[in-house]
Write a protein that holds these residues in place. Structure first.
Motif: not given
Length: 273
Positions: A164-185
């Motif tokens: 189970p993964h429970r995600v905080s708003s801060e962690e969720h936003e941190r990862v979303l904001s770190s993504l760049i075009v072409g990055q693998s997910v």
């Protein structure tokens, strides 16, 4: 299980200018289930719309305003009014910033381009549009807006691979904001999702970010058997001020086994009853 490798987005087989067909998705007001109800096309001159076979089988389905449920193709030189209402006038003061969120130049933001990039969604709306997946020479390409981004931090735990993964708003936003075009997910199967038994979750750095569209989830699970021959990459990101549904656009490329289809039952075929 994932469909991942580093890729250059400039090598994607479909560019936005080559998108000519969208699958129209409709959320049932009672069950909240997403249904593929139409196929919307534009060849540069003429717009066409067909209901799907699936639409004809939905109990108590009400046709879209101005588009009666008939076994014929709607054709016009102008975009249907209902769809055009989901685009923005270039005269609005926030037009340039809204187009920046969609990753398109204001000079190129035709009504069709806006629908392609935005998914045509409005607040509280029941309609959305998704690029039609394509298979060419045994290779699949699917592009989609990541669903449910705003629900990840406020919902319950998301069960990935038994954890189970429970995600905080801060962690969720941190990862979303770190993504760049072409990055693998990664796209990972979710267990015990009561809304979709085939649910697939987009993740990065082990953090759930949102969901693949339900109409693709079963097929994406099936493509997991081709792990190592596929890739899942970021096509576009937008900042926290953008509408949640346009914040993350994903490309999936993978070898498609002979006979593979996201629509094995023919539900997406034009309505011809």
């Amino acid at each position: 299980m994932s469909l991942v490798s580093v890729s250059n987005p400039q090598l994607a087989p479909d560019t936005d200018s080559s998108v000519h067909e969208l699958l129209v998705l409709w959320q049932h007001p009672d069950t909240r289930r997403i249904h593929p109800i139409g196929r919307f096309c534009f060849d540069g001159t003429e717009y066409t719309f067909d209901y799907t076979q699936h639409a004809g089988n939905i109990a108590n389905f009400r046709p879209l305003p101005g588009l009666p449920l008939v076994p014929d193709t709607y054709r016009a030189s102008r975009m249907p009014t209902l769809f055009r209402q989901r685009t923005m006038s270039s005269h609005r003061p926030d037009f340039a910033s809204a187009m920046a969120d969609l990753g398109i130049s204001p000079d190129m933001a035709t009504p069709w381009e806006q629908i392609v990039h935005s998914g045509g969604r409005r607040a509280g709306d029941t309609l959305q549009f998704m690029q039609m997946p394509a298979i060419r020479a045994g290779r699949l390409h699917a592009r989609f807006l990541t669903n449910g981004i705003r629900h990840v931090p406020v919902g319950g735990a998301i069960n990935l691979d038994g954890t189970p993964h429970r995600v905080s708003s801060e962690e969720h936003e941190r990862v979303l904001s770190s993504l760049i075009v072409g990055q693998s997910v990664e796209i990972l199967p979710e267990r015990n999702n009561p809304e979709d038994e085939n649910s697939m979750v987009v993740t990065s750095q082990g953090v759930p970010l949102g969901w693949a569209p339900r109409v693709l989830s079963e097929g994406l699970r099936a493509l997991g058997v081709t792990e190592g021959s596929g890739r899942t990459t970021v096509v576009r990101t937008a900042g926290p001020t953008a509408p949640p549904h346009v914040r993350l656009v994903i490309d999936v490329e993978a070898d498609a086994p002979i006979g593979f289809s996201f629509d094995r039952a023919g539900d997406w075929d034009p309505y011809r009853a």
